[in-house]
Design a protein around this motif. Sequence first.
Motif, PDB file in Angstrom:
ATOM      1  N   HIS A 185      40.577  31.236  32.258  1.00 56.30           N
ATOM      2  CA  HIS A 185      41.783  30.981  33.043  1.00 56.30           C
ATOM      3  C   HIS A 185      41.953  32.073  34.097  1.00 56.30           C
ATOM      4  CE1 HIS A 185      46.103  30.644  34.001  1.00 56.30           C
ATOM      5  NE2 HIS A 185      45.990  29.387  33.632  1.00 56.30           N
ATOM      6  N   ALA A 186      42.652  31.740  35.184  1.00 53.06           N
ATOM      7  CA  ALA A 186      42.834  32.706  36.270  1.00 53.06           C
ATOM      8  C   ALA A 186      43.469  34.001  35.769  1.00 53.06           C
ATOM      9  CB  ALA A 186      43.692  32.089  37.374  1.00 53.06           C
ATOM     10  N   MET A 187      44.368  33.918  34.779  1.00 53.71           N
ATOM     11  CA  MET A 187      45.001  35.132  34.269  1.00 53.71           C
ATOM     12  C   MET A 187      43.987  36.020  33.553  1.00 53.71           C
ATOM     13  SD  MET A 187      47.961  35.407  35.298  1.00 53.71           S
ATOM     14  CE  MET A 187      48.118  36.905  34.362  1.00 53.71           C
ATOM     15  N   HIS A 188      43.095  35.407  32.796  1.00 48.91           N
ATOM     16  CA  HIS A 188      42.055  36.187  32.110  1.00 48.91           C
ATOM     17  C   HIS A 188      41.092  36.777  33.131  1.00 48.91           C
ATOM     18  CE1 HIS A 188      38.092  36.555  30.014  1.00 48.91           C
ATOM     19  NE2 HIS A 188      38.860  37.166  29.121  1.00 48.91           N
ATOM     20  N   ARG A 189      40.715  35.996  34.130  1.00 50.99           N
ATOM     21  CA  ARG A 189      39.766  36.470  35.144  1.00 50.99           C
ATOM     22  C   ARG A 189      40.355  37.644  35.931  1.00 50.99           C
ATOM     23  NH1 ARG A 189      37.630  31.356  38.474  1.00 50.99           N
ATOM     24  NH2 ARG A 189      36.136  32.899  39.225  1.00 50.99           N
ATOM     25  N   SER A 190      41.670  37.618  36.160  1.00 54.17           N
ATOM     26  CA  SER A 190      42.302  38.644  36.982  1.00 54.17           C
ATOM     27  C   SER A 190      42.632  39.917  36.217  1.00 54.17           C
ATOM     28  CB  SER A 190      43.593  38.085  37.614  1.00 54.17           C
ATOM     29  OG  SER A 190      43.311  37.006  38.481  1.00 54.17           O
ATOM     30  N   ALA A 217      37.213  39.489  36.005  1.00 56.53           N
ATOM     31  CA  ALA A 217      36.310  39.160  34.898  1.00 56.53           C
ATOM     32  C   ALA A 217      35.660  37.818  35.214  1.00 56.53           C
ATOM     33  CB  ALA A 217      37.082  39.072  33.584  1.00 56.53           C
ATOM     34  N   PRO A 218      34.377  37.648  34.898  1.00 53.26           N
ATOM     35  CA  PRO A 218      33.728  36.360  35.183  1.00 53.26           C
ATOM     36  C   PRO A 218      34.325  35.238  34.342  1.00 53.26           C
ATOM     37  CG  PRO A 218      32.285  37.774  33.885  1.00 53.26           C
ATOM     38  CD  PRO A 218      33.470  38.614  34.275  1.00 53.26           C
ATOM     39  N   TYR A 219      34.275  34.039  34.879  1.00 46.81           N
ATOM     40  CA  TYR A 219      34.761  32.865  34.137  1.00 46.81           C
ATOM     41  C   TYR A 219      34.017  32.764  32.808  1.00 46.81           C
ATOM     42  CZ  TYR A 219      36.000  27.989  33.181  1.00 46.81           C
ATOM     43  OH  TYR A 219      36.475  26.844  32.605  1.00 46.81           O
ATOM     44  N   LEU A 276      36.570  43.156  49.238  1.00 47.80           N
ATOM     45  CA  LEU A 276      35.733  43.663  48.155  1.00 47.80           C
ATOM     46  C   LEU A 276      34.267  43.324  48.367  1.00 47.80           C
ATOM     47  CD1 LEU A 276      37.827  42.973  44.905  1.00 47.80           C
ATOM     48  CD2 LEU A 276      36.934  45.183  45.635  1.00 47.80           C
ATOM     49  N   VAL A 277      33.993  42.131  48.874  1.00 48.33           N
ATOM     50  CA  VAL A 277      32.594  41.724  49.038  1.00 48.33           C
ATOM     51  C   VAL A 277      32.054  42.085  50.419  1.00 48.33           C
ATOM     52  CG1 VAL A 277      32.842  39.877  47.338  1.00 48.33           C
ATOM     53  CG2 VAL A 277      33.162  39.359  49.760  1.00 48.33           C
ATOM     54  N   GLY A 278      32.893  42.690  51.270  1.00 50.22           N
ATOM     55  CA  GLY A 278      32.417  43.203  52.546  1.00 50.22           C
ATOM     56  C   GLY A 278      32.351  42.202  53.678  1.00 50.22           C
ATOM     57  N   LYS A 338      30.181  43.495  43.136  1.00 50.98           N
ATOM     58  CA  LYS A 338      31.360  43.861  43.925  1.00 50.98           C
ATOM     59  C   LYS A 338      32.653  43.398  43.260  1.00 50.98           C
ATOM     60  CE  LYS A 338      29.352  45.482  47.803  1.00 50.98           C
ATOM     61  NZ  LYS A 338      29.628  46.801  48.408  1.00 50.98           N
ATOM     62  N   LEU A 339      32.614  42.230  42.623  1.00 48.07           N
ATOM     63  CA  LEU A 339      33.830  41.646  42.062  1.00 48.07           C
ATOM     64  C   LEU A 339      34.067  42.036  40.602  1.00 48.07           C
ATOM     65  CD1 LEU A 339      33.516  38.032  43.517  1.00 48.07           C
ATOM     66  CD2 LEU A 339      35.143  39.778  44.229  1.00 48.07           C
ATOM     67  N   PHE A 340      33.000  42.142  39.814  1.00 47.00           N
ATOM     68  CA  PHE A 340      33.150  42.272  38.369  1.00 47.00           C
ATOM     69  C   PHE A 340      32.925  43.688  37.847  1.00 47.00           C
ATOM     70  CE2 PHE A 340      31.518  37.640  38.383  1.00 47.00           C
ATOM     71  CZ  PHE A 340      32.798  37.177  38.681  1.00 47.00           C
TER      72      PHE A 340
END
Length: 621
Positions: free
Chosen positions: A264-269, A395-397, A534-536, A578-580
């Motif tokens: 879920h978006a909340m877990h990923r964030s 966090a990754p899905y 973040l990813v430039g 970059k993201l995780f």
Amino acid sequence: METQKDNVIDDLLDRLERAVFQRQTKQGVQLLLELLNTMSTQRSPFGILPPTSPPEERRAAYTRIAAMISALICSPDFLIDLAQIEFLAGRKPMLEAIFELSGYEGPFHLLRYNGQRNADGSVMLRANQVFVLSLFYSLDALPPELIQGVLKLPPDQLLPLMVGWFTAPFVHHARGEENRSILIEHCSRIETANPTQGIVQAMTSAWMHCSYADHPRKHDIKRSLNEVWRRLNKLGGLKSRPSERRLVDKPTLLICAERMNAGHAMHRSYAAGLKQLKERFRTICMATAGFITPDTHELFDEVSILESGIPLKEIGARIVRLEPDIIYYPSLGMSEWTQMTSNQRFAPIQLMTLGHPAPAMMDTMDYALVQAGHGEASGEFGKKVIERQAWGQFAPYSESINFAIEAKPFEDGRLHIAVNSSLMKLSPRFLAMCERMETEAKRPLHFHFFASAAGVMYDRIRQVFERRFRYFTLEPSRQYQAFLNVLARCDLALAAFPFGNTNSTVDTCLLGIPTVAYYANEVLSIGDRDVMRLVGLPSWLVADSDESYFETAMKLIHDDEARKSIVDQLKATDVKAKLFQAPRPEDEHEFVDAMDWIYRNHEALQASSQHLLKVGEPIPA
């Protein structure tokens, strides 16, 4: 072949028609409520009929329902009680869609039948007629004479209508946005309403969905709804009982999580930050059964599950027994129980982050904890804003998801554009922008709307798009990997505005899809910019006005080389890293540092005259 769901709906509709034709109005009202409940709970990805059903068959089905509703409310012995009205308020978007999808194409005939036409062409209605008819009008269809009548209604009648309109997940016309703005400007009129528990579902949706309005004071309605929440809390036996403020080595931190399902978006964030908290806090996650999965339990020391139907008073008692030193709401806006508990005080320190990126507008929330750079939008928040030292990480899905998709391109001569935003975010301004792109583009465009629409709303949005776009696909909800496989085939993505994306832009960056975003100096529009930073990606992809958004999109539509250069840049970047992964070593404990800093410095923070304060910096008097 009919499904069991279709049989249930057909059976209820047959019984409703029989009751109406036999003038059994009271039974007809009950059957209508049962039919609406069935249609809302047994949702299909493709509307209420199988996807192969021809348009005339869908239209006929909705016309049957609309005709029975019309016959009921025009019956001389029609009666409806407050509990039934509050039930309808929670399903108002469905009521509106039924009429607009039917052969009536709206509830306008109800106004003509019930109203008295004046010599100047205006319509005069009695107050009770205004109230009942308004249940079936969408904001997009609501005429001026009716909304003016609505504003004259007493608070007890205005409340279910207003929250019903704000539950609407899809406002697509400029008139609808104007009507929503009028309601925002008169929202204080509901504050003295005497609600019952039947209004809770509609209030929860309205409290969240007001964030999607296109108005500078859209969150004012939350202040008014919070007044009503407190009255409902009193009825339910929920009252403030904070534990004493104390300084200990390992304080108890209660995390009231509206959603903590893996993926879920909340877990990923927030999973990366939540995991840090165990280092210095005794962490307890409270969540409703079905909205937390076993694989996320490891983020916390303890988990307290709220079973379905638990009395409000018992939730309060359970929190009191835990004696929390801090209560932390990762998000506010998605669950009834969190809106109720957050309007009370159960801990000496209560704070929130922006899972649903919008302010709470309540005095019981001491702090909004925002990531670096979001302090620039602190003026939106009623209480103190604490800005962290980092942007945070995602966090990754799921570790098993494949983003290296060799997507087969569409071979139809069109440029395929993904709109990876839920239906609430598809504002009139944004949709008008898409229409303008289609009109002015020198090549044919095909829009793919990933709107997470289902059931009646799938049919409703499809009808709107059929009238507005030459080539489009309203994509049904799919499992995440299947969704990515379709998304990856698109050439370009547009983030809706003014309420932007966050995790949706994470997905397009991971897939290497160029994305156009909008930054409007409000916190709910900053997420896309953060992800792209973040990813430039180059800053010109993030527009700060409608015209610059249009120009950026048109550049990517027409300039194949510019679009390809973004694709090449994303493919050459380790986007996952970059993201995780934490950008700096100190970010591995930055979130727990921020929470500990707030806990240790609470008195000084509260005494400070400053509205915006930054973690680790001197606290001004």
